[in-house]
Design a protein around this motif. Structure first.
Motif, PDB file in Angstrom:
ATOM      1  N   HIS A 119       0.848  -1.193   0.000  1.00 43.00           N
ATOM      2  CA  HIS A 119       0.000   0.000   0.000  1.00 43.00           C
ATOM      3  C   HIS A 119       0.882   1.240   0.000  1.00 43.00           C
ATOM      4  O   HIS A 119       1.931   1.282   0.644  1.00 43.00           O
ATOM      5  N   SER A 155      -8.887  -5.588   5.159  1.00 45.20           N
ATOM      6  CA  SER A 155      -9.991  -5.349   6.101  1.00 45.20           C
ATOM      7  C   SER A 155      -9.948  -6.405   7.199  1.00 45.20           C
ATOM      8  O   SER A 155     -10.763  -7.335   7.214  1.00 45.20           O
ATOM      9  N   ASP A 192     -16.355   2.258   7.353  1.00 44.33           N
ATOM     10  CA  ASP A 192     -15.300   1.955   6.387  1.00 44.33           C
ATOM     11  C   ASP A 192     -14.303   0.995   7.025  1.00 44.33           C
ATOM     12  O   ASP A 192     -13.612   1.340   7.975  1.00 44.33           O
ATOM     13  N   ASN A 214     -11.696  -0.407   5.409  1.00 48.75           N
ATOM     14  CA  ASN A 214     -10.403  -0.389   4.723  1.00 48.75           C
ATOM     15  C   ASN A 214      -9.323   0.065   5.705  1.00 48.75           C
ATOM     16  O   ASN A 214      -9.330   1.201   6.178  1.00 48.75           O
ATOM     17  N   THR A 230      -8.170  -5.356  -0.760  1.00 52.12           N
ATOM     18  CA  THR A 230      -8.303  -4.305   0.254  1.00 52.12           C
ATOM     19  C   THR A 230      -8.166  -4.939   1.623  1.00 52.12           C
ATOM     20  O   THR A 230      -8.890  -5.890   1.955  1.00 52.12           O
TER      21      THR A 230
END
Length: 376
Positions: free
Chosen positions: A59, A81, A178, A180, A79
């Motif tokens: 990332h 999570s 969210d 993420n 992603t």
């Protein structure tokens, strides 16, 4: 003779070798392990690319870094999570409205903020003296007790009240729904695993595996004009000022006869009584793997691979993973760095050579910076 002897075939050493080779420099890369890639090494088991040394999710918000790594592999849109498990309760990470709704039944951001502030006020801590007080002053009792305390104590091998407060400078609290984990613009995992990236970087460069620099130090040093050393800085100087502290890890990988073990790539276990900090189910890193249709290849039906991650005390001979950057160790590192800065033939790089924990995008940026400084 070689222009550069590069000690370590991890991401830092491999990028430097690639950039040097591209500029016409002759390099020799050595590694004490029997494989290239350092801690980002992946191996295929039952058609699933397994992260041998813990989960590695790339990332970054640095477009240059993102484009650089994408020349070596196609990245999927994974992603991160993670899910935190406390006893029989499951919570989304990082702390967000899904977490707060599960914990307190609140629905709106204002309700969540009020609840957290109430608990911060109840703690009444104005000047945190340790990690426990710092966490309580940031997020209050419930989040600390269920999601921070046990995990942190396992990770660092000390009680939270004995750890310095600066370890937690801030805690990411989001008042949105969210999950993420990262805020970065770019995120993903290479289709086909990380090892292929290192293979491409080292193509055409001489590599010697199972080669311990310290067992052949004089012979190897004589082979090159310069050394790029990515190992432990204190070990290079024979611990002359004493040992720098690290935390180590131990991994237990199992092949299980089931299609889907935990429903997520990463599940953190936050209670202290569970000895491991997390379980990784590798097939969830690759899109489609949950259905037995991995992009990485043919996955054996009804099979999955998990890895339990156990924090461990470091001692000589163990693999160091996390530098313990408290005041004592930073002062000790400064002594070693003062010697290192006088070296004309040796350059120290990477998380061990620089005694600093780096994410992968930081490693890429630092290696490219060194290559530019050295060779233009």
């Amino acid at each position: 003779m070689y222009d550069y002897l590069i000690v370590g075939s991890g991401l830092f050493g491999s990028i430097f070798a690639y950039e040097a080779n591209k500029r016409g420099k002759k390099c020799l890369v050595i590694d004490k392990r029997a494989h290239i890639g350092g801690n980002i090494y992946t191996v295929q088991i039952e058609g699933i690319h397994v992260h041998q040394y813990g989960a590695h999710i790339f990332h970054t918000s640095n477009k240059t870094v993102w484009e650089y790594v994408n020349q070596f592999a196609e990245f999927n849109r994974y992603t991160n999570s993670p899910v935190a498990r406390y006893k029989s309760e499951l919570y989304n990470m990082p702390f967000n409205m899904n977490t707060f709704n599960k914990m307190w039944g609140v629905i709106t951001p204002s309700e969540a903020k009020l609840k957290i502030q109430q608990q911060i006020n109840e703690a009444g801590i104005k000047e945190p003296r340790n990690l426990e007080e710092q966490a309580l002053s940031l997020v209050g009792r419930d989040i600390y007790q269920k999601l921070i305390k046990g995990y942190t104590e396992k990770q660092w091998g000390r009680r939270a009240a004995e750890l310095p407060s600066f370890i937690i400078k801030r805690l990411p609290v989001r008042f949105t729904y969210d999950n993420n984990y990262f805020d970065d613009k770019y995120q993903g995992i290479p289709v086909g695993g990380y090892t292929q990236i290192i293979e491409k970087m080292l193509r055409g460069i001489e590599v010697r595996l199972s080669t311990d620099f310290f067992k052949q130090r004089n012979e190897l040093t004589a082979l090159a004009d310069k050394i790029v050393f990515t190992g432990m800085l204190d070990e290079y100087y024979d611990y002359c000022y004493g040992e720098l502290e690290y935390r180590s890890l131990r991994f237990e990988t199992e092949v299980l006869a089931c299609e889907n073990y935990q429903g997520n790539a990463v599940v953190n276990y936050t209670e202290y009584e569970v000895p491991y900090t997390r379980i990784i189910e590798h097939k969830h890193f690759e899109l489609g793997c949950q259905k037995g249709d991995c992009q990485s290849g043919s996955v054996k039906a009804g099979t999955t691979v998990i890895t339990k991650e156990y924090p461990a005390a470091w001692q000589r001979g163990n693999e160091p993973y996390y530098p313990m950057n408290d005041d004592r160790n930073n002062e000790l590192f400064a002594k070693y760095k003062a010697i290192a800065d006088t070296e004309e033939k040796v350059i120290f790089g990477g998380r061990l050579g620089m005694y600093k924990y780096f994410d992968m995008h930081n490693v890429v940026a630092e290696a490219l910076k060194l290559a530019e400084k050295e060779m233009g």
